[in-house]
Design a protein around this motif. Structure first.
Motif, PDB file in Angstrom:
ATOM      1  N   GLN A 181       0.130 -21.819  18.770  1.00 29.58           N
ATOM      2  CA  GLN A 181       0.819 -21.891  20.050  1.00 29.58           C
ATOM      3  C   GLN A 181       1.635 -20.631  20.289  1.00 29.58           C
ATOM      4  OE1 GLN A 181       3.204 -25.440  19.514  1.00 29.58           O
ATOM      5  NE2 GLN A 181       5.017 -24.247  19.011  1.00 29.58           N
ATOM      6  N   GLN A 182       1.804 -20.291  21.557  1.00 29.57           N
ATOM      7  CA  GLN A 182       2.589 -19.127  21.949  1.00 29.57           C
ATOM      8  C   GLN A 182       3.531 -19.541  23.067  1.00 29.57           C
ATOM      9  OE1 GLN A 182       0.252 -15.652  22.815  1.00 29.57           O
ATOM     10  NE2 GLN A 182      -1.162 -16.010  21.138  1.00 29.57           N
ATOM     11  N   PRO A 183       4.805 -19.145  22.967  1.00 20.76           N
ATOM     12  CA  PRO A 183       5.763 -19.544  24.005  1.00 20.76           C
ATOM     13  C   PRO A 183       5.565 -18.754  25.289  1.00 20.76           C
ATOM     14  CG  PRO A 183       6.813 -18.096  22.416  1.00 20.76           C
ATOM     15  CD  PRO A 183       5.431 -18.365  21.889  1.00 20.76           C
ATOM     16  N   ILE A 184       5.849 -19.416  26.399  1.00 22.80           N
ATOM     17  CA  ILE A 184       5.917 -18.734  27.690  1.00 22.80           C
ATOM     18  C   ILE A 184       7.359 -18.284  27.883  1.00 22.80           C
ATOM     19  CG2 ILE A 184       5.745 -19.039  30.186  1.00 22.80           C
ATOM     20  CD1 ILE A 184       3.442 -20.896  29.745  1.00 22.80           C
ATOM     21  N   THR A 185       7.559 -17.018  28.165  1.00 24.54           N
ATOM     22  CA  THR A 185       8.894 -16.447  28.265  1.00 24.54           C
ATOM     23  C   THR A 185       9.110 -15.856  29.658  1.00 24.54           C
ATOM     24  OG1 THR A 185       8.236 -14.251  27.498  1.00 24.54           O
ATOM     25  CG2 THR A 185       8.728 -15.899  25.804  1.00 24.54           C
ATOM     26  N   ASN A 186      10.191 -15.081  29.791  1.00 20.62           N
ATOM     27  CA  ASN A 186      10.452 -14.433  31.078  1.00 20.62           C
ATOM     28  C   ASN A 186       9.525 -13.242  31.318  1.00 20.62           C
ATOM     29  OD1 ASN A 186      11.560 -12.925  29.083  1.00 20.62           O
ATOM     30  ND2 ASN A 186      13.546 -12.622  30.059  1.00 20.62           N
ATOM     31  N   THR A 187       8.672 -12.916  30.315  1.00 29.29           N
ATOM     32  CA  THR A 187       7.628 -11.908  30.490  1.00 29.29           C
ATOM     33  C   THR A 187       6.306 -12.617  30.777  1.00 29.29           C
ATOM     34  OG1 THR A 187       8.714 -10.398  28.936  1.00 29.29           O
ATOM     35  CG2 THR A 187       6.394  -9.992  29.415  1.00 29.29           C
ATOM     36  N   PRO A 188       5.600 -12.279  31.842  1.00 34.12           N
ATOM     37  CA  PRO A 188       4.340 -12.980  32.165  1.00 34.12           C
ATOM     38  C   PRO A 188       3.359 -12.941  31.001  1.00 34.12           C
ATOM     39  CG  PRO A 188       4.971 -11.465  33.929  1.00 34.12           C
ATOM     40  CD  PRO A 188       5.899 -11.195  32.795  1.00 34.12           C
ATOM     41  N   THR A 190      -0.510 -13.354  30.109  1.00 34.92           N
ATOM     42  CA  THR A 190      -1.861 -13.399  30.645  1.00 34.92           C
ATOM     43  C   THR A 190      -2.861 -13.657  29.529  1.00 34.92           C
ATOM     44  OG1 THR A 190      -2.192 -11.014  30.380  1.00 34.92           O
ATOM     45  CG2 THR A 190      -1.208 -11.763  32.455  1.00 34.92           C
ATOM     46  N   VAL A 191      -4.128 -13.790  29.903  1.00 34.79           N
ATOM     47  CA  VAL A 191      -5.183 -14.060  28.922  1.00 34.79           C
ATOM     48  C   VAL A 191      -5.230 -12.961  27.862  1.00 34.79           C
ATOM     49  CG1 VAL A 191      -7.684 -14.202  28.598  1.00 34.79           C
ATOM     50  CG2 VAL A 191      -6.601 -15.447  30.473  1.00 34.79           C
ATOM     51  N   LEU A 192      -5.223 -11.705  28.293  1.00 37.24           N
ATOM     52  CA  LEU A 192      -5.282 -10.605  27.330  1.00 37.24           C
ATOM     53  C   LEU A 192      -4.026 -10.545  26.475  1.00 37.24           C
ATOM     54  CD1 LEU A 192      -6.967  -7.668  29.306  1.00 37.24           C
ATOM     55  CD2 LEU A 192      -7.991  -9.240  27.653  1.00 37.24           C
ATOM     56  N   ASP A 193      -2.874 -10.850  27.065  1.00 40.62           N
ATOM     57  CA  ASP A 193      -1.636 -10.870  26.282  1.00 40.62           C
ATOM     58  C   ASP A 193      -1.716 -11.918  25.176  1.00 40.62           C
ATOM     59  OD1 ASP A 193      -0.442  -8.902  27.860  1.00 40.62           O
ATOM     60  OD2 ASP A 193       0.338 -10.379  29.279  1.00 40.62           O
ATOM     61  N   ALA A 194      -2.209 -13.105  25.521  1.00 38.38           N
ATOM     62  CA  ALA A 194      -2.293 -14.187  24.546  1.00 38.38           C
ATOM     63  C   ALA A 194      -3.268 -13.846  23.418  1.00 38.38           C
ATOM     64  CB  ALA A 194      -2.712 -15.486  25.236  1.00 38.38           C
ATOM     65  N   ILE A 195      -4.402 -13.255  23.770  1.00 41.39           N
ATOM     66  CA  ILE A 195      -5.380 -12.884  22.744  1.00 41.39           C
ATOM     67  C   ILE A 195      -4.808 -11.801  21.833  1.00 41.39           C
ATOM     68  CG2 ILE A 195      -7.621 -11.752  22.392  1.00 41.39           C
ATOM     69  CD1 ILE A 195      -8.635 -13.238  24.845  1.00 41.39           C
ATOM     70  N   ASN A 236      -8.127 -11.757  34.349  1.00 39.78           N
ATOM     71  CA  ASN A 236      -6.972 -11.791  33.440  1.00 39.78           C
ATOM     72  C   ASN A 236      -5.920 -12.749  34.001  1.00 39.78           C
ATOM     73  OD1 ASN A 236      -5.471 -11.100  31.191  1.00 39.78           O
ATOM     74  ND2 ASN A 236      -4.532  -9.331  32.185  1.00 39.78           N
ATOM     75  N   ARG A 237      -6.202 -14.038  33.894  1.00 40.17           N
ATOM     76  CA  ARG A 237      -5.389 -15.076  34.508  1.00 40.17           C
ATOM     77  C   ARG A 237      -3.983 -15.135  33.918  1.00 40.17           C
ATOM     78  NH1 ARG A 237      -9.007 -14.858  37.718  1.00 40.17           N
ATOM     79  NH2 ARG A 237     -10.487 -16.496  38.237  1.00 40.17           N
ATOM     80  N   LEU A 238      -3.047 -15.517  34.780  1.00 46.23           N
ATOM     81  CA  LEU A 238      -1.686 -15.795  34.327  1.00 46.23           C
ATOM     82  C   LEU A 238      -1.671 -17.195  33.721  1.00 46.23           C
ATOM     83  CD1 LEU A 238       1.317 -14.909  34.292  1.00 46.23           C
ATOM     84  CD2 LEU A 238       1.556 -16.067  36.498  1.00 46.23           C
ATOM     85  N   LEU A 239      -1.187 -17.318  32.494  1.00 47.93           N
ATOM     86  CA  LEU A 239      -1.197 -18.604  31.798  1.00 47.93           C
ATOM     87  C   LEU A 239       0.067 -19.396  32.121  1.00 47.93           C
ATOM     88  CD1 LEU A 239      -2.556 -17.465  28.312  1.00 47.93           C
ATOM     89  CD2 LEU A 239      -3.831 -18.331  30.281  1.00 47.93           C
ATOM     90  N   ASN A 240      -0.127 -20.716  32.181  1.00 47.47           N
ATOM     91  CA  ASN A 240       0.970 -21.622  32.485  1.00 47.47           C
ATOM     92  C   ASN A 240       1.144 -22.642  31.370  1.00 47.47           C
ATOM     93  OD1 ASN A 240       1.514 -20.575  35.215  1.00 47.47           O
ATOM     94  ND2 ASN A 240      -0.512 -21.419  35.703  1.00 47.47           N
ATOM     95  N   ASP A 241       2.249 -23.368  31.449  1.00 50.53           N
ATOM     96  CA  ASP A 241       2.565 -24.344  30.412  1.00 50.53           C
ATOM     97  C   ASP A 241       1.421 -25.342  30.231  1.00 50.53           C
ATOM     98  OD1 ASP A 241       4.052 -25.880  28.562  1.00 50.53           O
ATOM     99  OD2 ASP A 241       4.726 -27.205  30.180  1.00 50.53           O
TER     100      ASP A 241
END
Length: 373
Positions: A181-188, A190-195, A236-241
């Protein structure tokens, strides 16, 4: 009597030889359907064919880029604003009023001294009381606290930030180096960020069919290869909770190299593109003794009209033809097949006949020895 025994031995020898020539039982079968030649389209691999394929590929990428520029970008992060959720820890500072601020020091961190958002979405703050913060951004909370403190403090200067992000997360699974799991923070995120945060895709990952499952159950197929290789960043979608990003294994996204090569194998095409020469070289190259240089084929499913497959042929009798092979790009599930030279096929037939010939000679020799006796 001698002649009768000789004939019996010779007959048994011929019977055994016939067994060697015709092993197994006679299995009847039917030949039905159209000839296989009618179901395939054969094309030579030429410089003109390679140029046409490259032009079609560039045109496709150009059309995708145009479509990307005109459509609404769902991954646009310019107006992203984190919304506070249950379990987040807020750090609130009122300048020039230390009595309202619990200081963080060497023994206690800002997380330990912060205000936890309770399960009902509220926090408690002196002189303000219990206020609802869930669903609001830090600017909203800052303004609300400053407005409430204005009755007690002249021109209060308030700062609010999030000391720990606990309420929202996404999950990354499958063929990545560090799934979890990865937290969603005040920095967007995205799919590439998560990978990237998960350590990147490993060698068994399928770059073209990454599955994004949203909290409501809706699924999207993300082509990471197109994003990285062709710049199609609309995916490169923005990921949500609650989103789940799953990277499957390479599965059938392979190229199969068969026939007269030194190492027949399958080559995964998860994050790679192979030319025909790439596939041959990674398989040890063609067998110079057994292979027929003019019989290098690429078999690809589908074709014009009702064709079952398209067969591309590279005639490498002249070694310079391999230059064309370096420009011919393979696609997933292509089959590269190198045929056997005619002399090699003849040698194999002879090698299969030799044991039978030796058996017959041995049998004849036995009959002669008996006659001598």
């Amino acid at each position: 009597m001698k002649r009768l025994l000789s004939c019996a031995l010779l007959g048994s020898s011929l019977f055994l030889g016939g067994c060697v020539l015709s092993p197994g039982s006679d299995m009847p079968y039917e030949k039905s359907g159209p000839p296989i030649d009618d179901l395939v389209d054969v094309q030579p691999i030429t410089f003109g064919l390679v140029q046409a394929q490259n032009a079609a590929r560039k045109e496709f990428i150009s059309q995708q880029s145009l479509k990307e520029a005109t459509q609404e970008m769902t991954s646009d992060t310019s107006d992203y604003n984190y919304r506070i959720g249950k379990g987040d820890i807020l750090n609130i500072v009122v300048y020039d009023h230390p009595e309202l601020t619990i200081p963080a020091g060497g023994e206690r961190s800002s997380v330990e001294t912060g205000n936890v958002v309770h399960s009902d979405g509220t926090i408690f703050y002196p002189y303000v009381g219990r206020i609802h913060v869930a669903g609001k951004n830090v600017a909203d909370v800052r303004a609300q606290i400053a407005s409430s403190l204005a009755d007690y403090i002249a021109e209060p200067q308030v700062e609010v930030n999030i000391a720990s992000f606990q309420s929202q997360k996404v999950y990354v699974s499958g063929q990545v180096s560090n799934p979890g799991q990865q937290p969603i923070t005040n920095t967007p995120l995205t799919v590439l960020d998560a990978i990237t945060s998960a350590g990147g895709l490993n060698e068994n990952a399928d770059w073209r069919h990454v599955v994004l499952t949203h909290k409501n159950g809706q699924e999207e197929i993300i082509n990471v290869y197109d994003m990285l290789q062709n710049g199609q960043m609309s995916q490169n979608r923005l990921l949500n909770d609650g989103d789940v990003l799953h990277v499957p294994d390479v599965g059938s996204q392979k190229v199969y190299v068969l026939g007269e090569v030194l190492r027949p194998q399958d080559l995964p095409m998860g994050g790679h593109r192979f030319s025909l020469v790439d596939a041959l070289s990674q398989s040890g190259g063609i067998d110079e003794v057994e292979a027929q240089a003019s019989g290098i084929f690429v078999i690809r499913q589908g074709g014009p009209g009702d064709k079952m497959a398209t067969v591309y042929q590279l005639d490498a009798s002249n070694a310079a033809s391999f230059v064309i092979g370096t420009e011919f790009e393979l696609e997933p599930q292509d089959i590269v097949y190198v045929t056997t030279a005619p002399i090699s096929r003849w040698n194999r037939v002879i090698s299969q006949l030799l044991p039978t010939t030796n058996l017959t000679r041995s049998s004849v020799g036995s009959v002669n020895d008996y006659n001598d006796l």
